[in-house]
Design an enzyme around this catalytic site. Structure first.
Site, PDB file in Angstrom:
ATOM      1  CE1 TYR A   1      20.634  76.859  73.059  1.00  0.00           C
ATOM      2  CE2 TYR A   1      21.363  78.137  74.948  1.00  0.00           C
ATOM      3  CZ  TYR A   1      20.877  76.971  74.417  1.00  0.00           C
ATOM      4  OH  TYR A   1      20.619  75.904  75.244  1.00  0.00           O
TER       5      TYR A   1
ATOM      6  CG  HIS B   1      24.042  72.020  72.219  1.00  0.00           C
ATOM      7  ND1 HIS B   1      23.840  73.312  71.809  1.00  0.00           N
ATOM      8  CD2 HIS B   1      22.901  71.677  72.858  1.00  0.00           C
ATOM      9  CE1 HIS B   1      22.642  73.720  72.184  1.00  0.00           C
ATOM     10  NE2 HIS B   1      22.050  72.738  72.819  1.00  0.00           N
TER      11      HIS B   1
END
Length: 284
Positions: free
Chosen positions: A51, A106
């Protein structure tokens, strides 16, 4: 602080069931959103290497004035970093903290077993309290369960009323794993928010359709992390603890399951993920 629901993970760590997500937020947006969330009673923040806003999350936690132990901090290792021995240390540095409450793999891309081993080492070193997975399917979860020394406590994945993952939830429960929803509101799909079931219940309880959906998640034992940069939406997404859906209303929502998802991973996408290096060192 508003009273909120918490879930005890299989390793005994207690986790809030409602939090703020920072996917697609710029550093400035992430900092402002996290600070707004913490001021409104949230105590769970979700971010990720990919992010590129971990530094901003760290700033928001400091500016909140809250004791670090009051905040449940969750982040995710990106595939490009799975084989880098200092990946967890660098993540801690960006977040400006000495401990991550929950660290996830992730994506099931690249050498994710190496990434998982690195997370296990971080738990043993006292740098991480709990570890888990994101975007893994049953087969991939079973692979990790077969080789792990420290079991994953949670799976973060797509879950919403149109894609309820009932079979996956049963599997996770049998393995002592919690489930956490990204896209808990269906990626802002207006058709979902306009479902008659939700508009009816929203009128009954004096809530929005989004609040009804988030409450359904909580009562289904699903942890939610809706993202927003709108202060009023952030406030409303946490106003979930003063009403309770009946079993009949929960069943009405369960009947909406279409098996339709908004994100589908492919081998080609996973290959790209493994090759992509997020510009984490360039973030503000």
């Amino acid at each position: 602080m508003k009273e909120q629901l918490k879930l005890t993970l299989s390793n005994g760590v207690e986790m809030p069931m409602a939090g703020i997500g920072t996917f697609l937020l710029t550093p400035d947006e992430a900092e402002a959103s996290c600070l707004s969330a913490l001021e409104n009673g949230y105590r769970l923040i979700d971010t990720a290497n990919a992010y590129v806003n971990e530094r901003a999350v760290g700033r928001a936690m400091r500016k909140s004035g809250l004791d670090r132990k009051e905040i449940f901090l969750e982040t995710k290792l990106w595939p490009a970093f799975y084989e880098q021995p200092d990946a967890v240390e660098k993540t801690l540095e960006r977040l400006d903290t000495d401990c991550i409450d929950l660290l996830l793999i992730h994506q099931p891309a690249g050498n994710y077993v190496a990434g998982y081993r690195q997370m296990e080492a971080a738990v043993r070193a006292g740098k991480v309290r709990a570890i888990g997975l994101s975007n893994f399917n049953k087969e991939q979860i079973r692979e990790i369960l077969s080789i792990c020394k420290i079991r994953p406590v949670l799976l973060q994945t797509e879950v919403h009323p149109y894609f309820q993952e009932k079979s996956l939830k049963e599997f996770l429960a049998s393995e002592g794993m919690a489930i956490q929803a990204w896209y808990p509101l269906g990626h802002g799909d207006q058709a979902l928010l306009d479902e008659p079931v939700f508009t009816k219940l929203a009128k009954k309880y004096g809530k929005s359709s989004a609040q009804i959906i988030l409450r359904w998640h909580l009562q289904s034992k699903t942890i939610v992390i809706p993202g927003s940069k709108n202060p009023s939406h952030i406030r409303d997404n946490f106003a979930l603890f003063d009403f309770f859906l009946t079993p009949e209303e929960m069943a009405e929502t369960a009947a909406l399951d279409k098996g339709v998802r908004y994100y589908t991973s492919t081998p080609e996408m996973l290959k790209r993920y493994a090759e992509l290096v997020p510009p984490v060192d360039q973030q503000k």
